[in-house]
Write an enzyme that holds these catalytic residues in place. Sequence first.
Site, PDB file in Angstrom:
ATOM      1  CB  THR A  45      -0.971  -0.042   1.203  1.00 19.31           C
ATOM      2  OG1 THR A  45      -1.883   1.041   1.104  1.00 19.31           O
ATOM      3  CG2 THR A  45      -0.245   0.003   2.528  1.00 19.31           C
ATOM      4  CE  LYS A  53      -1.483   0.571  -3.370  1.00 17.63           C
ATOM      5  NZ  LYS A  53      -2.917   0.618  -3.707  1.00 17.63           N
TER       6      LYS A  53
END
Length: 497
Positions: A295, A299
């Site tokens: 997350t 990313k």
Amino acid sequence: MERPKICLTLTGTTIKENLDTLEKYRDKIDMAELRVDYLNTDERLYVRRFPSLAGIPCILTIRRQIDGGKFVEGEAARTVLFARALSFADEDKSQNFAYVDFEEDFHIPSLEDATLAFDTKVIRSFHDMHNPVSDVIGKLKQMTTSGFEIPKIAFMPHSLDDVTNLFKEASKLRDNNHILLAMGPMGIPSRILGNKLKNFLTYTSSPESIANTANIAHLDAVKLNEIYRIKSINENTKIFGITGWPLSGTSSPELHNTGYNRHDMNSVYIPFPAENFEQAMNFAETVGVQGFSITVPHKEAVLEKASFISPEVLDIGASNTMVLDEGKWSCYNTDADGFARSLFEFTELKNLKHKKVAIIGAGGAAKAIAYAVHKAGAKACVFNRTLGKAKALAEKYDFEYGPLSPEAGKLLRKYSDIIIQTTSKGMHCKESANAENDPIYFYEFSGKEVLFDIVYMPEVTPVMARAKAAGCHVCNGYYMLRYQGYKQFELFTGDEY
């Protein structure tokens, strides 16, 4: 090797309160630690009775303030309390404290003689509430004065690398006659994976008293047993997880671990917060993580570490899933699929043709959503504080772009059929909407817009509350999280959720 024992830390202010807590969670633990420093002053007179009333092995602990406890009356008073609690030993050992926690610098010969006479084992502890311990092996050797003591090291890591080092150091140890713990949110893996650290025990708290140990990040006994299934973790358990920063309040462990339990898989999914992706990779490779979710803000960084990049990741430019396959890392993106499925369920649409869509933000999640919006046939506009990032993402799909500021109000109105909020603003926020928690605070909803906010904690974000009050249909990111998680589960395990 025997699994670490689960020790319930009792921080109630009365003996009765602690016994009631113990009874409530007895089936989830192996032993209990009575924190005498939390007891009311008059209650401390009755500590000697506690082991016989508890009916399970108990640790006697009177923690000083410098070591993270609440005892402030001085060493002379503490010595008297220890002596009273250990006195009048019974031939029936179950009536006595099975363990007593003495700090590394606390040496009172009369008390140490009493522990030997009463067959009470000493946990010799060292706490650093502010800094990590790098030479764990050296510190253990320094602390171990006899085979009758169990050395304990608990420290506050500065980064995930400090936790990774703890696992590296522990891999050199042969026995499980020690307790090694990293405190705080970054140290949570050391509490769940105590078997990899060869720990004698791991500590937990009751859900009701978890606030008392918030600074060191105990996991409560229910979560430790029912979510992480700690009693079934062994040397054959496959490890998965999630990384990001600061990674607060994620519900992904509950989703994935529930799936493993449903399929009777010997697997566990843990959080490991990392400020940079290099730290996350070092941890994963040291501990033996087989796959993990990614997350914010990692990313994009993941692409540099992957041996295989899936076609959708190449197109999107961001990944939320890493899987170890025959020693090599592959990266995937399940955000786009999870978003599209949840959006279509919410709107009852089959595609986005003839819709004008606003994408708020241009980060990793926005990249996946822009990909899905493009595939669904919408015309869209990307709004972002850094205009260059908005431009780069928008031009990829022939979208428009604009600044995320009041001057973009007219443009946002043009693309307001569906507004998709992809930033972290509003996360864990229950205040009224303002410029700090609402990324489009400047926009006045007409009531005709559909708002999809990918944040799912809280259930209603400030911008959602504002849109809902104006009459808009609103949706949070809960089902997006679940659907992308189902896809990750399949990539991790080969089975459908």
